[in-house]
Design an enzyme around this catalytic site. Structure first.
Site, PDB file in Angstrom:
ATOM      1  N   GLU A  46      -3.319 -62.363  15.979  1.00  0.00           N
ATOM      2  CA  GLU A  46      -4.456 -62.179  15.087  1.00  0.00           C
ATOM      3  C   GLU A  46      -5.423 -63.352  15.208  1.00  0.00           C
ATOM      4  O   GLU A  46      -5.007 -64.516  15.188  1.00  0.00           O
ATOM      5  CB  GLU A  46      -4.007 -62.117  13.623  1.00  0.00           C
ATOM      6  CG  GLU A  46      -3.192 -60.908  13.240  1.00  0.00           C
ATOM      7  CD  GLU A  46      -2.784 -60.931  11.775  1.00  0.00           C
ATOM      8  OE1 GLU A  46      -2.434 -59.872  11.249  1.00  0.00           O
ATOM      9  OE2 GLU A  46      -2.804 -62.028  11.156  1.00  0.00           O
ATOM     10  N   CYS A  47      -6.691 -63.060  15.323  1.00  0.00           N
ATOM     11  CA  CYS A  47      -7.778 -64.030  15.218  1.00  0.00           C
ATOM     12  C   CYS A  47      -7.550 -65.267  16.085  1.00  0.00           C
ATOM     13  O   CYS A  47      -7.792 -65.240  17.284  1.00  0.00           O
ATOM     14  CB  CYS A  47      -8.009 -64.411  13.763  1.00  0.00           C
ATOM     15  SG  CYS A  47      -9.632 -65.155  13.479  1.00  0.00           S
ATOM     16  N   GLY A  48      -7.062 -66.364  15.521  1.00  0.00           N
ATOM     17  CA  GLY A  48      -6.790 -67.549  16.334  1.00  0.00           C
ATOM     18  C   GLY A  48      -5.819 -67.252  17.450  1.00  0.00           C
ATOM     19  O   GLY A  48      -5.926 -67.806  18.552  1.00  0.00           O
TER      20      GLY A  48
ATOM     21  N   MET B  21      -7.755 -65.632  20.189  1.00  0.00           N
ATOM     22  CA  MET B  21      -8.521 -66.643  20.910  1.00  0.00           C
ATOM     23  C   MET B  21      -7.631 -67.391  21.900  1.00  0.00           C
ATOM     24  O   MET B  21      -8.045 -67.696  23.028  1.00  0.00           O
ATOM     25  CB  MET B  21      -9.149 -67.611  19.913  1.00  0.00           C
ATOM     26  CG  MET B  21     -10.180 -66.971  18.986  1.00  0.00           C
ATOM     27  SD  MET B  21     -10.506 -67.952  17.485  1.00  0.00           S
ATOM     28  CE  MET B  21     -11.124 -69.482  18.197  1.00  0.00           C
TER      29      MET B  21
ATOM     30  N   GLN C 149      -5.974 -58.867  18.080  1.00  0.00           N
ATOM     31  CA  GLN C 149      -7.175 -58.441  17.362  1.00  0.00           C
ATOM     32  C   GLN C 149      -7.698 -59.567  16.492  1.00  0.00           C
ATOM     33  O   GLN C 149      -6.995 -60.535  16.197  1.00  0.00           O
ATOM     34  CB  GLN C 149      -6.857 -57.237  16.484  1.00  0.00           C
ATOM     35  CG  GLN C 149      -5.807 -57.515  15.402  1.00  0.00           C
ATOM     36  CD  GLN C 149      -5.416 -56.273  14.638  1.00  0.00           C
ATOM     37  OE1 GLN C 149      -5.345 -55.180  15.188  1.00  0.00           O
ATOM     38  NE2 GLN C 149      -5.148 -56.445  13.349  1.00  0.00           N
TER      39      GLN C 149
END
Length: 454
Positions: A329-331, A334, A429
């Site tokens: 998720e998110c971080g 990335m 995501q």
């Protein structure tokens, strides 16, 4: 019912967290068992609650959990406590759409029949605070506001405020002087406060609260106000569904770079089998696990250190190529891209997604997000509705065509109304999902069991 109070304010960044911590720490120091809560989707403030109260803080989110879900969660996680302290979100009446009360602190206060303690920033203001209190009290008479705490006050202002505010029908529970030590300890960066696990300085946080905030608050009156909370009509909540138990080994990235996890993630992982914590900064392998979970956090802050751990990048790529289950998720998303660019500097990442993550000065995605699964993914069947939230200052520049599993009805995701990049048994995501709304870990472990039987 458990005595309880909601801590709210006229607007965000007014000192709610500092006062909430003072109440939590002061009450538990007296020997009371304090149940901490946070309204809305938030990973950071609850880490401070846990430091002050000595137990996990739970989120109460009407948008994600529904009214019944919020009441059930409050009852379940306040059971056995002597008092509950609930920190609000944004301003008292701020909501998801700015029109209805949906998702507001006021809505939660009414659901839980809890009195509200207002935190008022007393800097460069005096009589106008009366107008603010009057407006907040009259806006919705069902919201009970018996008391206030004034913060950031110059000495010459304190007497005026203590004299004038009770004329609006509120008690002044405390006047906290302006103090540079408080400002330093609770300074903000781009997503808010720095999470406690990343800071690693719980004693310093508690020390500031104990020395500069707590002495100015009347805890005796706070307890009496909390005892005035109304009774909640409810049915005893059923224990959470556990599904298939045992046998699933789950590796969770948890270190200074990745700290965004609800406590339910760890609890669910333990109920499914064994949990192995992976340090993205020092470990060279993911270990012998069936599922990897990479939550959010601040990989951009630790990008230079992360980029040096190439053995873990390589092992993670091998793990996914072999069909290992991975959710990010998110971080975490990335981290799985080829690199992160921060102010012109580029840092190598895991390269499981051929994309560059670019950090920007302003939020790209902020707020609730939801959509429907439209493509193959290991976390959910096609047609499933996924609901969560996003808060990121980054965007992806994709250099490959990707399978996107979720079509968003609300939110930004990876762009173009899509989210959820899928490769093999990897799903990454921008959206954060609370385990209450969708059980990602069970889905991944079930898929792992199925593949082993085949």
């Amino acid at each position: 019912m458990v005595p309880r109070v909601v801590v709210s304010a006229f607007k965000g960044m007014s000192g709610k967290t500092i006062i909430s911590l003072a109440l939590m720490y002061g009450l538990q120091k007296r020997g009371l068992r304090v149940a901490p809560f946070k309204v809305g989707p938030d990973y950071i403030d609850p880490t401070y609650h846990a430091a002050a109260a000595g137990r996990d803080s739970r989120n109460l989110d009407v948008v994600l959990m529904g009214e019944r879900g919020v009441v059930e969660r409050f009852i379940r996680y306040s059971a056995g406590a002597d008092i509950a302290v609930i920190e609000g979100v944004l301003g008292l009446y701020d909501s998801i759409d700015g029109v209805s009360e949906l998702g507001s602190t006021a809505q939660v206060a009414k659901l839980l029949k809890a009195p509200v303690v207002l935190v008022l920033n007393g800097e460069r203001i005096n009589r106008t605070l009366r107008a603010i209190v009057r407006g907040l009290k009259s806006f919705d008479p069902e919201v009970q506001i018996p008391a206030v705490v004034v913060t950031n006050v110059a000495e010459r202002q304190a007497a005026k405020l203590v004299k004038s505010l009770p004329e609006e029908g509120v008690e002044v529970l405390g006047v906290v002087p302006k103090n540079s030590k408080i400002a330093e300890a609770f300074s903000y960066r781009h997503l808010g406060l720095t999470p406690v696990p990343e800071r690693g300085d719980r004693p310093a946080i508690v020390d500031v609260v104990e020395r500069f905030v707590l002495p100015h608050i009347d805890l005796d009156r706070l307890v009496e106000i909390a005892k005035g909370a109304g009774d909640i009509a409810f049915e005893s909540p059923q224990p959470p569904s556990r599904g298939e138990e045992g046998g699933c080994r789950i590796g969770v990235f948890f270190d200074r770079a990745f700290t965004f996890y609800y406590p339910e993630v760890f609890e669910r992982a333990k109920s499914l089998g064994a949990v192995e914590f992976i340090d993205s900064l020092s470990h060279s392998t993911v270990g012998d696990v069936d599922v990897v979970f990479i939550g959010g956090g601040f990989p951009e802050v630790h990008a230079a250190a992360l980029s040096k751990n190439k053995p873990l990048f390589a092992d993670l790529r091998r793990y996914v190529e072999r069909g290992g289950g991975l959710y990010a998720e998110c971080g975490g998303l990335m981290y799985l891209t080829s690199s992160i660019v921060i102010e012109g500097e580029e840092y190598e990442m895991a390269d499981l997604i051929d994309a560059v993550t670019v950090m920007l000065k302003r939020p790209v995605g902020k707020g609730y997000a939801w959509g429907k699964v439209v493509g193959r993914t290991p976390i959910a069947p096609i047609g499933a509705e996924i609901k969560g939230h996003e808060f990121h200052y980054s965007k992806l520049i994709l250099r490959e065509k990707v399978e996107a599993a979720i079509r968003l009805d609300r939110g930004v995701g990876i762009g173009g109304g899509l989210d959820g990049i899928v490769k093999n048994n990897m799903h990454a995501q921008y959206m954060h999902i609370h385990p209450y709304t969708y059980d990602v870990l069970t889905a991944l472990c079930r898929r792992r069991r199925t593949s082993l039987r085949e």
